[in-house]
Design an enzyme around this catalytic site. Structure first.
Site, PDB file in Angstrom:
ATOM      1  N   ARG A  56       1.057 -10.038 -15.465  1.00 50.65           N
ATOM      2  CA  ARG A  56       1.566  -9.550 -14.169  1.00 50.65           C
ATOM      3  C   ARG A  56       2.023 -10.746 -13.330  1.00 50.65           C
ATOM      4  NH1 ARG A  56      -2.961  -6.101 -14.926  1.00 50.65           N
ATOM      5  NH2 ARG A  56      -4.298  -7.291 -13.510  1.00 50.65           N
ATOM      6  N   LYS A 147       2.419  -1.504   3.857  1.00 44.44           N
ATOM      7  CA  LYS A 147       2.943  -0.224   3.365  1.00 44.44           C
ATOM      8  C   LYS A 147       1.792   0.720   3.037  1.00 44.44           C
ATOM      9  CE  LYS A 147       4.080   1.408  -1.050  1.00 44.44           C
ATOM     10  NZ  LYS A 147       4.806   1.391  -2.331  1.00 44.44           N
ATOM     11  N   LYS A 230       9.925   4.588   5.428  1.00 48.82           N
ATOM     12  CA  LYS A 230      10.347   4.503   4.014  1.00 48.82           C
ATOM     13  C   LYS A 230      10.361   5.915   3.436  1.00 48.82           C
ATOM     14  CE  LYS A 230       9.216   2.296  -0.373  1.00 48.82           C
ATOM     15  NZ  LYS A 230       8.911   1.020  -0.990  1.00 48.82           N
TER      16      LYS A 230
END
Ligand code: 13P
Length: 358
Positions: A56, A147, A230
């Site tokens: 990752r 977020k 969003k």
């Protein structure tokens, strides 16, 4: 009704609005690189890469080491917790690498969805416990925005009133906590594209969901100028037999936003929601060209639509790293920001006038 007690100083408001404006400055959007460990498995397994912490890190390094070409088109990068504390090969923390080039660092702070008992498979999102302390720490560690994703589903029986109200309230509570810690909240009420519903139904549901969100944000005294929305684009469900043009999608999307999102909101940064890279670019371009007044910046906060080609080019091979970075740069440069939308290659606004607003 009581009056509002002071929630923010003028300095706090200015800081929040400045951050939001920097993220969606003309020509810029967001790279959503905040896939959770579980979601990374869905990205890495198909290209034959094992979902380890090191893989990752290597993959995120491919994205974050893009050269200065992305500084013009990426205003913010959303990190996952693990990535915020990872470093590049040369020891530079990823967060520092991004911040040093003038890109705003963001962090996913929700802890995923859980079932809402008694509903037809609907969910709420968890993560409010300890959120203020986590935000304070993230702010110290370089993050200036956050977020939180809520998920709603369209079917004959959903979204239910309960799912709409619960998710609106949890998004508003999250937004309030972020702002108290100097962090700009991205409010993400994602309506999934699964199902056979048509464009009209998605527009109707989007309007109801967004209206509930902005009522809740108002109730919680959230400072709208210091927020970003969003949303999904308004599209038909994946299994809908009718196919719609990008102009029809744009008209439905901008109409839904105009009916529900206050002009005080600084920017709307669309998720790509499983659209192909090309469709996501074409639809965003059409949205920016839609000849209705649009008081907010309209740009992208894409995960898959900025990364699919890069992942395919990489396939876990060191020799492919440069080519993968180039693919990411290419997508970022062709994701249409308002500046791009004004170019000669944009569709003519007259295409839209035959579309009725429903
Ligand atoms: P997609 O653009 O792949 O939908 O991801 C954006 C995102 O951050 C969803 O929460």
């Amino acid at each position: 009704m009581t009056h509002q007690y002071p929630a923010f100083t003028a300095e706090q408001k200015k800081e929040l609005q400045d951050i939001a404006q920097r993220i969606v400055a003309p020509g810029k959007g967001i790279l959503a690189a905040d896939e959770s460990t579980g979601s990374m498995a869905k990205r890495l397994n198909p290209i034959g890469v094992e979902n380890t912490e090191e893989n990752r890190r290597l993959y995120r390094q491919i994205l974050f080491s893009a050269d200065e070409r992305i500084d013009k088109c990426i205003g913010g990068v959303i990190f996952f917790h693990e990535t915020l504390y990872q470093k590049a090969d040369d020891g530079t923390p990823f967060a520092e690498m991004i911040k040093d080039r003038g890109i705003v660092v963001g962090i996913k702070v929700d802890k995923g969805v859980v079932p809402l008992a008694g509903t037809n498979g609907e969910t709420t999102t968890q993560g409010l416990d300890g959120l203020s302390e986590r935000c304070a720490q993230y702010k110290k560690d370089g993050a200036d925005f956050a977020k939180w994703r809520s998920v709603l589903k369209i079917s004959e029986t959903t979204p239910s009133e309960l799912a709409i109200m619960e998710n609106a309230n949890v998004l508003a509570r999250y937004a309030s906590i972020c702002q108290q810690n100097g962090i700009v909240p991205i409010v993400e009420p994602e309506i999934l594209p699964d199902g056979d519903h048509d464009l009209k139904r998605c527009q109707y549901v989007s309007e109801k969901v967004l209206a509930a969100c902005y009522k809740a944000l108002s109730d919680h005294h959230v400072y709208l100028e210091g927020t970003l929305l969003k949303p999904n684009m308004v599209t038909a469900g994946h299994s809908c037999p009718t196919k719609y043009s990008s102009e029809e999608i744009a008209m439905a999307t901008v109409t839904a936003l105009r009916r529900t999102v206050p002009p005080a909101v600084t920017g709307v940064t669309f998720l790509s929601g499983g659209q192909s890279e090309e469709d996501a670019s074409i639809n965003l371009s059409a949205i920016n060209n839609c000849p209705l007044t649009k008081p907010w910046a309209l740009t992208f906060s894409y995960g898959r639509a900025l990364q699919a080609s890069a992942l395919n080019a990489w396939r876990g091979d060191k020799e492919n790293e440069k080519a993968a970075t180039e693919q990411f740069i290419k997508r970022a440069e062709s994701s249409p920001s308002p500046k791009w939308a004004e170019s000669d290659s944009s569709p003519s606004p007259t295409t839209y006038y035959c579309l009725s607003v429903s």
